[in-house]
Write an enzyme that holds these catalytic residues in place. Structure first.
Site, mmCIF file in Angstrom:
data_model
loop_
_atom_site.group_PDB
_atom_site.id
_atom_site.type_symbol
_atom_site.label_atom_id
_atom_site.label_comp_id
_atom_site.label_asym_id
_atom_site.label_seq_id
_atom_site.Cartn_x
_atom_site.Cartn_y
_atom_site.Cartn_z
ATOM 1 N N PRO A 114 26.986 19.134 -43.405
ATOM 2 C CA PRO A 114 27.422 18.217 -42.352
ATOM 3 C C PRO A 114 26.280 17.890 -41.397
ATOM 4 C CG PRO A 114 29.041 19.938 -42.685
ATOM 5 C CD PRO A 114 27.837 20.312 -43.498
ATOM 6 N N GLU A 115 26.169 16.609 -41.064
ATOM 7 C CA GLU A 115 25.139 16.183 -40.131
ATOM 8 C C GLU A 115 25.753 15.964 -38.752
ATOM 9 O OE1 GLU A 115 22.495 13.162 -41.515
ATOM 10 O OE2 GLU A 115 22.444 13.933 -43.555
ATOM 11 N N HIS A 174 39.662 31.802 -47.899
ATOM 12 C CA HIS A 174 38.372 31.525 -47.278
ATOM 13 C C HIS A 174 38.479 31.334 -45.767
ATOM 14 C CE1 HIS A 174 36.661 31.323 -51.238
ATOM 15 N NE2 HIS A 174 37.375 30.266 -51.575
ATOM 16 N N ARG A 183 31.635 28.828 -49.157
ATOM 17 C CA ARG A 183 30.292 29.265 -49.549
ATOM 18 C C ARG A 183 29.666 30.241 -48.551
ATOM 19 N NH1 ARG A 183 27.370 23.731 -51.786
ATOM 20 N NH2 ARG A 183 29.162 22.908 -52.915
ATOM 21 N N LYS A 204 -0.205 9.544 -36.162
ATOM 22 C CA LYS A 204 0.321 10.347 -37.262
ATOM 23 C C LYS A 204 0.262 9.595 -38.588
ATOM 24 C CE LYS A 204 3.455 13.776 -35.308
ATOM 25 N NZ LYS A 204 4.822 14.345 -35.393
#
Length: 292
Positions: free
Chosen positions: A2-3, A100, A122, A165
């Site tokens: 998830p972001e 879970h 997980r 950069k």
């Protein structure tokens, strides 16, 4: 994983049920997730009131009335869901295998008893604790860049970070010390919206005087907009991600490049297809014709 938009969506989904509630009991169904739970975690939080729910980058912050903070990271498959004894807006059916359910917040609210469950098949997520007054010293927050939301991200700031950069633009944007919480999916989408190649050198978006070029102004705007659009859509339902009410996020239906290798570019009159390259071990999706 998830972001930021997914974590922000979870925060907004949990806040009405958790803010102002008393943690009567914290049930830990195993000794660890990715890391062991902090020693004495239950005793530290039980009896405390949840003052507010916050977020920093991809971390969910459960802020208590004594100044302490419970830090949650969803990892690859973590999710929260709300269970309420009283039918209503916060009453949702089980959407996960309960074996879970590793953490359960037993809450007391003015509306009655409520449970908020953390499910993680997980177990790559984690739960941590910050003592009152120690938030600024928390290692995960040290050196994080500004959030890519609202007006906190500015083109002149990125010009300072990008000046000189030779680093590829995609890599520079994924640096959490430059922008906090910006991940692979939304970098790909923002670069497509601003017509910039992920392989372009970051420094080329800055003038010799250190000012942002027009392209960097557009990129900054695109980052803010793609994050705002994703939050409004409830995030992206990739793999195990779900919102706090068990429903899916729908921004993935709006992806312009991510996961669309071989499909037609959505830029008007482009006529080319989306390609994929690998940068630092991660897939990058882009249109080589549109993005320069």
């Amino acid at each position: 994983m998830p972001e930021l938009p997914e974590v922000e969506t979870v925060r907004r989904g949990l806040a009405p049920s958790m803010e102002g509630a008393v943690i009567e009991r914290l049930q830990l169904n195993r000794p660890d997730l990715r890391f062991p739970f902090p020693a004495g975690l239950q005793a530290r939080v039980e009896g405390k009131t949840i003052a507010s729910l916050g977020r920093r980058a991809k971390y969910l912050l459960i802020e208590l009335d004594d100044g302490a903070v419970i830090v949650s990271h969803l990892g690859m498959s973590g999710s929260f869901r709300i269970e309420d004894d009283v039918p209503g807006i916060f009453h949702h059916p089980r959407g996960k295998d309960e074996k879970h359910d590793h953490v359960v917040f037993h809450l007391r609210t003015p509306e009655g008893a409520r449970r908020v469950l953390y499910n993680d098949p997980r177990r790559f997520g984690f739960l941590d604790f910050i003592a009152p007054g120690d938030r600024d010293a928390y290692p995960a927050f040290a050196g994080l860049g500004p959030e890519p939301t609202g007006n906190s991200l500015r083109a002149d700031y990125l010009a300072e970070r990008f000046a000189g950069k030779a680093q590829p633009l995609k890599s520079a944007l994924l640096d959490q010390k430059v922008i906090a919480g910006l991940g692979n999916i939304y970098v790909c989408e923002a670069l497509w919206r601003s017509h910039l190649s992920p392989e372009r050198k970051a420094g080329t978006l800055v003038t010799p005087e250190g000012r942002p070029r027009t392209e960097l102004e557009l990129l900054t705007q695109s980052i803010r907009e793609v994050i705002a659009d994703a939050i409004a859509a409830g995030g992206s339902s990739l793999k195990d991600y779900r919102q706090a009410d068990g429903s899916l996020g729908y921004f993935q239906h709006s992806f312009s490049v991510y996961g669309r290798e071989g499909e037609m570019c959505r830029t008007q009159d482009c006529g080319c297809t989306i390609g994929r390259i690998v940068q630092a071990g991660r897939s990058t999706f882009y249109c080589a014709a549109c993005q320069r």
